[in-house]
Design a protein around this motif. Structure first.
Motif, PDB file in Angstrom:
ATOM      1  N   SER A  10     -15.702   5.753  22.509  1.00 28.92           N
ATOM      2  CA  SER A  10     -15.365   4.908  23.649  1.00 28.92           C
ATOM      3  C   SER A  10     -14.607   5.725  24.690  1.00 28.92           C
ATOM      4  CB  SER A  10     -14.502   3.722  23.215  1.00 28.92           C
ATOM      5  OG  SER A  10     -15.185   2.902  22.287  1.00 28.92           O
ATOM      6  N   PHE A  11     -14.774   5.338  25.938  1.00 26.51           N
ATOM      7  CA  PHE A  11     -14.022   5.918  27.042  1.00 26.51           C
ATOM      8  C   PHE A  11     -13.385   4.776  27.828  1.00 26.51           C
ATOM      9  CE2 PHE A  11     -17.375   9.030  26.209  1.00 26.51           C
ATOM     10  CZ  PHE A  11     -16.654  10.219  26.149  1.00 26.51           C
ATOM     11  N   GLU A  12     -12.057   4.751  27.864  1.00 26.49           N
ATOM     12  CA  GLU A  12     -11.318   3.717  28.596  1.00 26.49           C
ATOM     13  C   GLU A  12     -11.812   2.315  28.253  1.00 26.49           C
ATOM     14  OE1 GLU A  12     -11.637   4.773  32.695  1.00 26.49           O
ATOM     15  OE2 GLU A  12     -10.297   6.509  32.504  1.00 26.49           O
ATOM     16  N   GLY A  13     -11.993   2.081  26.954  1.00 33.13           N
ATOM     17  CA  GLY A  13     -12.394   0.765  26.478  1.00 33.13           C
ATOM     18  C   GLY A  13     -13.878   0.486  26.504  1.00 33.13           C
ATOM     19  N   LYS A  14     -14.674   1.369  27.113  1.00 32.04           N
ATOM     20  CA  LYS A  14     -16.128   1.178  27.151  1.00 32.04           C
ATOM     21  C   LYS A  14     -16.775   1.936  26.005  1.00 32.04           C
ATOM     22  CE  LYS A  14     -20.275   1.772  29.960  1.00 32.04           C
ATOM     23  NZ  LYS A  14     -20.847   2.289  31.234  1.00 32.04           N
ATOM     24  N   SER A  54     -14.286   8.231  18.301  1.00 37.81           N
ATOM     25  CA  SER A  54     -13.280   7.184  18.160  1.00 37.81           C
ATOM     26  C   SER A  54     -13.198   6.727  16.716  1.00 37.81           C
ATOM     27  CB  SER A  54     -13.634   5.999  19.071  1.00 37.81           C
ATOM     28  OG  SER A  54     -13.740   6.417  20.414  1.00 37.81           O
TER      29      SER A  54
END
Length: 249
Positions: A10-14, A54
């Motif tokens: 994930s990147f910044e919640g995405k 993650s």
């Protein structure tokens, strides 16, 4: 062999990668395919350690890469060769200096030994009498071959290629594909190629995984694609006019 187990990223919640597992075998050309934005490049970079997953684990021949301390990861990375998209050669370095770079960085070889190894790698990718040329003085296909020579300079166990045919004409792309496959078999490496080129898929796809919206939607060989009933994969591969011509004869 490289094994990915239940990889999430994930990147910044995405969430970009969603529970992706795969086994990439030694001595084979293993391909990751998928449309732009599917997550295939993130998956490749996670496998090679440029991104941390993650969740999930990555194993290099039963060694848990994910759980390693930084010092151990740095040591293992010396067993990895990388061909970057576009080649990523140093413009201010000659061909010889580019190929020699990892030898200068990671070995205690003598200058003579480094030159011998550099010349061996250049000869193996069918480049001679180019040692003192600069990247600006050689063709795009030659740059890719220099990048491959640099990637195998340390005699790696694992080879990663990110869109190795990007920017090349079809004929030169086939030359690069065949070279990657030959080197993989000759040195018995675990090779992973990230590509959207259907010529590569059909030419050297000994094991292929298809990433769609962050999921692994399909896996198989180039021959399996002809009988595949996966809608998302078929939509992807039949978007290639070249592939349509190949199938229709």
């Amino acid at each position: 062999m490289i094994e990915a187990r239940n990889i999430f990223k994930s990147f910044e919640g995405k969430e970009v990668l969603k529970d992706v597992s795969a086994i990439f075998h030694k001595g084979k050309t293993n391909l990751i395919i998928g449309q732009s934005g599917s997550g295939k490049t993130v998956f490749l970079k996670t496998l090679v350690g440029l991104f941390e997953p993650s969740l999930g684990e990555i194993f290099y021949d039963s060694r848990n890469f994910t759980a390693m301390k930084n010092a151990d990861k740095i040591k293992l990375r010396q067993e990895i060769g990388m061909v970057f998209q576009g080649g990523a050669l140093f413009d201010s370095h000659t061909v010889e200096e580019n190929v020699r770079f990892p030898l200068d960085l990671f070995t205690s070889m003598s200058n003579e030994e480094k030159l011998d190894r550099t010349n061996f790698c250049l000869k193996r990718v069918n480049l001679v009498n180019v040692n003192h040329l600069f990247p600006s003085e050689i063709s795009g296909g030659m740059k890719k071959r220099v990048a491959i020579a640099r990637a195998i300079a340390l005699n790696p166990k694992y080879l990663f290629c990110d869109e190795p045919n990007s920017g090349l004409d079809p004929k030169t792309s086939i030359v690069i594909d065949e070279l990657i496959q030959e080197i993989t078999q000759e040195f018995d490496m675990t090779t992973i190629v990230n590509t959207h080129d259907m010529n590569s898929v059909m030419g050297i796809g000994e094991y292929i995984i298809f990433i769609y919206q962050g999921h692994k939607y399909w896996e198989g060989t180039s021959q399996d694609i002809f009988t595949c009933d996966n809608k998302e994969l078929n939509d992807f591969i039949f978007a290639s006019k070249m592939f349509q011509k190949m199938v229709r004869g």
